[in-house]
Design an enzyme around this catalytic site. Structure first.
Site, short mmCIF file in Angstrom:
data_model
loop_
_atom_site.label_atom_id
_atom_site.label_comp_id
_atom_site.label_asym_id
_atom_site.label_seq_id
_atom_site.Cartn_x
_atom_site.Cartn_y
_atom_site.Cartn_z
N SER A 174 51.79 28.79 -25.41
CA SER A 174 50.95 29.79 -25.05
C SER A 174 49.81 30.48 -26.13
CB SER A 174 51.31 31.19 -25.31
OG SER A 174 52.32 31.65 -26.34
N LYS A 196 62.99 22.19 -30.27
CA LYS A 196 61.93 23.33 -30.03
C LYS A 196 61.79 24.13 -31.48
CE LYS A 196 61.72 27.80 -28.27
NZ LYS A 196 62.83 28.69 -27.50
N CYS A 242 66.49 35.72 -23.83
CA CYS A 242 65.20 37.02 -24.94
C CYS A 242 64.97 37.92 -23.77
CB CYS A 242 64.78 36.10 -25.81
SG CYS A 242 63.52 34.25 -24.77
N LYS A 283 58.91 20.92 -28.27
CA LYS A 283 57.80 22.75 -28.10
C LYS A 283 57.35 22.80 -29.52
CE LYS A 283 58.43 26.94 -26.53
NZ LYS A 283 59.35 28.00 -25.95
C1 PBG Z 1 62.50 31.65 -25.31
C2 PBG Z 1 60.51 30.88 -24.45
C3 PBG Z 1 59.89 30.82 -26.06
C4 PBG Z 1 59.49 30.61 -25.05
C5 PBG Z 1 59.11 29.92 -23.33
N1 PBG Z 1 61.13 30.28 -23.75
C6 PBG Z 1 59.71 32.24 -26.70
C7 PBG Z 1 60.70 31.84 -28.09
O1 PBG Z 1 61.27 31.65 -28.16
O2 PBG Z 1 60.76 33.02 -28.61
C8 PBG Z 1 57.69 30.48 -25.98
C9 PBG Z 1 56.45 29.77 -24.49
C10 PBG Z 1 54.70 29.61 -24.80
O3 PBG Z 1 54.66 30.27 -26.27
O4 PBG Z 1 54.16 28.96 -24.29
N2 PBG Z 1 62.80 31.60 -23.48
#
Ligand code: PBG
Length: 329
Positions: free
Chosen positions: A278, A199, A126, A252
């Site tokens: 985050s 996730k 991504c 996650k």
């Molecule tokens: C995708 C990825 C994401 C996060 C880690 N790896 C974002 C998503 O799936 O949109 C999120 C990590 C966070 O919010 O701290 N590469």
């Protein structure tokens, strides 16, 4: 008035009367060995660009990343997790698996300078695709099987550049098997896979998408990330990833999904990582900035609760701050 209630002989407060008793019987303690520190790296020199939605976090150029990693390692942190922001994006995320990509460059410098620090790399397209989706898009849909080959190439190029562990976060079916096969076929049998197994399609990733410049240009990630209403499904996800060869499984986000961590802990003996994402970080920072909460104490309580729920490892932007506090105590 005297109150005459009959107690059982057991009084729970006896063992809470002072800190020594409390420490003696504490069931869960957090240590610096539990923490993995996520970092963002981009091309350029001498860059330390603040991420406005994540106070205290930055996009680093490789030279500055080295400094930050050295500081973290000096605090006792054993591992970092790297996210890359490429020079250019295209439909198939080419920089993600280019030998001279940002992650591959960062790995070489980090491994030269800090050979003992474990470097984990996020494996997902991504950040590298022009449309911001986690794989190859066909007719508005992320094509699972066409994406697997690219993920396998990406993981292999990270291993070749020196990654100690790869962490696929894309949520494609079969990616752990595809990555395992490609690593093994190329001599990287000892490189572990930490899979983002459970996730969820979460709104808590908002600040990260600014940090990693990876927001999808259209649609969302609900056709591959998990539905927040589902718990049993997380067990199927973990089962599949473990069967395909995952060494560590991840849940996650962390705090809104503590029940998921506990369920997985009760069903599987594989190490569990939890990603304190985050949005979880930024909420604490925002409230602390306004003096609504004591930021340090809330941070430590959040991390402890993730461990108590059953996580062995915690990926957290708080890693350095928490390590500092743990060192003093
Ligand atoms: C995708 C990825 C994401 C996060 C880690 N790896 C974002 C998503 O799936 O949109 C999120 C990590 C966070 O919010 O701290 N590469």
């Amino acid at each position: 008035m005297s109150i005459n209630v009959r107690f059982p002989a057991y009084r729970t407060r006896r063992l809470r009367q002072n800190e020594a008793f409390r420490q003696l019987i504490r069931e869960t303690t957090l240590t610096v060995n539990d923490l993995i520190y996520p970092l963002f790296v981009r091309h350029g020199r001498d860059l330390r660009n603040p991420i406005s939605s994540m106070p205290g976090q930055f996009q680093f150029s490789v030279d500055q990343l080295l400094k930050e990693a050295r500081e973290a390692h000096g605090l006792g942190i054993k591992a970092i997790l790297l996210f890359g922001i490429p020079e250019a994006k295209d439909e198939v995320g080419s920089e993600g698996y280019h030998r001279d990509g940002i992650i591959q460059r960062a790995l070489k410098s980090l491994k030269d300078a800090l050979p003992e620090l474990l470097i984990v790399t996020d494996v997902c397209l991504c950040e590298y695709t022009s449309h911001g989706h986690c794989g190859v898009v066909k007719g508005g849909y992320v094509d699972n099987d066409a994406t697997l080959e690219l993920l396998a190439r990406m993981a292999l190029s990270h291993a070749e550049a020196g990654a100690d562990m790869v962490a696929p976060s894309d949520m494609m079916d079969g990616r752990v098997a595809a990555i395992r096969e490609s690593l093994d076929a190329n001599g990287f049998v000892t490189t572990p896979i930490m899979s983002y197994a459970a996730k969820y399609a979460s709104s808590f990733y908002g600040p990260f998408r600014e940090a990693a410049e990876s927001a999808p240009a259209f649609g969302d990630r609900r056709t591959h990330q998990m539905d927040p209403g589902n718990a049993l499904e997380s067990l199927r996800e973990v089962y599949l990833d473990v069967t395909e060869g995952a060494d560590i499984v991840m849940v996650k986000p962390a705090l809104p999904y503590l029940d998921i961590i506990t369920r997985i802990r009760l069903e599987f003996s594989v190490p569990i990582a939890a990603y304190n994402v985050s949005g979880e970080y930024s909420m604490v920072k925002a409230a602390a900035e306004r003096d609504w909460i004591d930021g340090d104490k809330v941070m430590m309580e959040c991390l402890l609760s993730i461990k108590r729920a059953g996580a062995d490892l915690i990926i957290t932007y708080f890693a350095k701050e928490a390590a500092g506090i743990l060192r003093e105590s």
